[in-house]
Design a protein around this motif. Structure first.
Motif, short mmCIF file in Angstrom:
data_model
loop_
_atom_site.label_atom_id
_atom_site.label_comp_id
_atom_site.label_asym_id
_atom_site.label_seq_id
_atom_site.Cartn_x
_atom_site.Cartn_y
_atom_site.Cartn_z
N CYS A 112 0.63 -1.18 0.05
CA CYS A 112 0.30 0.02 -0.01
C CYS A 112 0.91 1.32 -0.09
N ASP A 113 1.88 1.48 -0.71
CA ASP A 113 2.85 2.28 -0.82
C ASP A 113 2.14 3.47 -1.73
N ALA A 120 -4.03 0.72 -8.02
CA ALA A 120 -2.81 -0.17 -7.88
C ALA A 120 -2.44 -0.67 -6.89
N GLN A 121 -2.49 0.23 -5.47
CA GLN A 121 -2.17 -0.44 -4.22
C GLN A 121 -3.18 -1.50 -3.93
N LEU A 122 -4.47 -1.30 -4.16
CA LEU A 122 -5.55 -2.38 -3.78
C LEU A 122 -5.28 -3.60 -4.58
N ARG A 151 -2.99 -3.70 -14.13
CA ARG A 151 -2.94 -2.94 -13.01
C ARG A 151 -1.68 -3.63 -12.08
N LEU A 152 -1.84 -4.95 -11.77
CA LEU A 152 -0.93 -5.59 -11.05
C LEU A 152 0.55 -5.71 -11.56
N THR A 153 0.63 -5.86 -12.69
CA THR A 153 1.82 -5.77 -13.51
C THR A 153 2.57 -4.31 -13.33
N ARG A 154 1.94 -3.42 -13.40
CA ARG A 154 2.41 -2.09 -13.51
C ARG A 154 2.67 -1.56 -12.00
N ALA A 155 1.97 -2.05 -10.80
CA ALA A 155 2.11 -1.95 -9.72
C ALA A 155 3.56 -2.52 -9.25
N LYS A 156 3.70 -3.73 -9.53
CA LYS A 156 5.02 -4.26 -9.32
C LYS A 156 6.39 -3.64 -9.85
N SER A 157 6.04 -3.17 -10.99
CA SER A 157 7.26 -2.42 -11.90
C SER A 157 7.35 -0.96 -11.06
N ALA A 158 6.26 -0.35 -10.79
CA ALA A 158 6.44 1.00 -10.02
C ALA A 158 7.05 0.83 -8.77
#
Length: 415
Positions: A112-113, A120-122, A151-158
């Motif tokens: 939850c950064d 993306a957090q959720l 969103r999951l893929t982008r969240a991990k990369s971000a």
């Protein structure tokens, strides 16, 4: 060897957290943990004494093998030569940020950064930590599965770009992220209640998992009214789960067997709900009840009466009006309209405006809200004697509600 589901759910966050510390990446920690558990499942019975330690060792070795192939063997040679450590060596104690946190909570606070977008957090937290499937996450958020996966893929990369090495945030950062963490746990509970009115396997019950996380949050924030409110919601929801299904069919509110309710959870949940409301008025506290304190109060109203006839619909309407101010979600709108519909029927008032607003939610709301609004419209038609209209609405719902007690409820009234 088959891995016991309960053992897996306990071990998974410990292994992910340890490997994320080792690899300095949440994404890599999850990847190597999955590989380790897959290898554990292929071992003969009795070959593994300590699942967590075994998987941590295997995950580390797998990571180090990958590092060798990336041509950085020389730089990492001191780590490779170091003796393997069997225990999970996540930093602990007052000097380590989050060292004394429950492992799943620690991962939730990482996911939850605030460097990530709220959506993306959720998605990241619900998939990596809460273990929900992409389908469940998409349904809960009212988005397409492809969108949730992206969103999951982008969240991990971000997250990797924004923070670099994996680290549990300090206490101040955790406090800032707490509202999103609460929303994730609430989402996990909602999915469990929506999809598992009568779960076949208690070890795979998202609602029970949510209560476990809520308990851990209360241990960390014992005076926070929103944390207490969330635990109250989980406790009261689970307390009222028994008696909701008969012969595989979900029951309407007036047929629920309230004598089957879990009395300990009921009492504990009501205590939490009271404490949450009281603390909102304490000096230095928030200006008024927040989302979870209000949801707890709503659950408390339903849990405090002996039968449906004793339900205080007027009080529920007041609480939903307040909730709509602090959390104006489609789910809140549907629930408020359900309460207003029951009051209108009680007082002999016209239902047309309420039904019109529900129709708008069916047409324009996210899928979960559209489904709930459709159920509300079918219920209003059934309770006001419009049998043909009710049956038609329930038949339409058979096409969108997955197999289970709620679908059988719709079949019961579809004619």
């Amino acid at each position: 060897m088959p891995i016991d589901p309960a053992a897996f759910r306990t071990a998974w966050p410990q292994v992910v957290r340890s490997l994320a510390v080792t690899t300095r990446s949440l994404d890599s920690g999850e990847e190597y943990a999955a590989e380790a558990f897959a290898r554990a499942a292929a071992q003969p019975d009795g070959a593994i004494d300590d699942l967590v330690a075994w998987c941590v060792q295997v995950g580390r070795r797998t990571w180090l093998d990958a590092v060798r192939h990336q041509a950085v063997f020389t730089r990492l040679q001191p780590q490779i030569a170091r003796p393997e450590v069997a225990a999970v060596d996540v930093p602990t104690g007052p000097g380590a940020p989050g060292g004394d946190l429950d492992d799943r909570l620690a991962l939730l606070f990482v996911a939850c950064d605030d460097a990530l977008a709220s959506g993306a957090q959720l998605v990241l937290a619900m998939r990596v930590v809460c273990g929900l499937t992409i389908r469940q996450i998409a349904a809960h958020l009212g988005i397409a599965e492809a969108t949730a996966a992206a969103r999951l893929t982008r969240a991990k990369s971000a997250l990797a770009r924004a923070r670099g090495e994996f680290a549990v945030p300090d206490r101040a950062a955790r406090a800032a992220r707490l509202p999103v963490v609460l929303a994730c746990v609430a989402g996990l509970f909602t999915v469990g209640q929506r999809d598992g009115i009568e779960p076949a396997d208690a070890t795979q019950d998202p609602a029970r998992d949510a209560l476990t996380l809520a308990e851990a949050l209360v241990a960390e924030y014992p005076e926070d009214p929103e944390v207490l409110g969330l635990r109250a919601v989980c406790r009261l929801g689970l307390a009222r789960r028994p008696g909701r299904v008969r012969d595989g069919v979900a029951l309407p509110l007036d047929e629920v067997d309230r004598s089957a309710w879990d009395q300990w959870l009921l009492s504990a949940g009501l205590d939490d709900a009271t404490a949450a409301i009281v603390r909102t008025g304490m000096p230095g506290g928030p200006g008024g009840p927040g989302r979870f304190a209000l949801e707890a109060a709503i659950s408390g109203v339903h849990a405090s009466v002996r039968d449906e006839a004793g339900t205080d619909w007027s009080r529920l309407a007041q609480l939903y009006d307040a909730l709509l101010q602090v959390w104006p979600s489609p789910a809140t709108r549907v629930a408020r309209l359900v309460v207003l519909g029951r009051m209108a029927m009680r007082d002999g008032h016209d239902l047309s405006q309420i039904e019109h607003e529900l129709e708008d939610l069916v047409a324009d709301g996210p899928p979960y809200a559209a489904r709930d609004a459709s159920l509300a419209l079918a219920d209003l038609a059934r309770r006001t004697g419009r049998t043909d209209e009710s049956a038609g609405r329930y038949r339409e719902l058979l096409d969108v509600i997955p197999a289970g007690p709620l679908r059988e409820f719709c079949r019961r009234y579809a004619g």
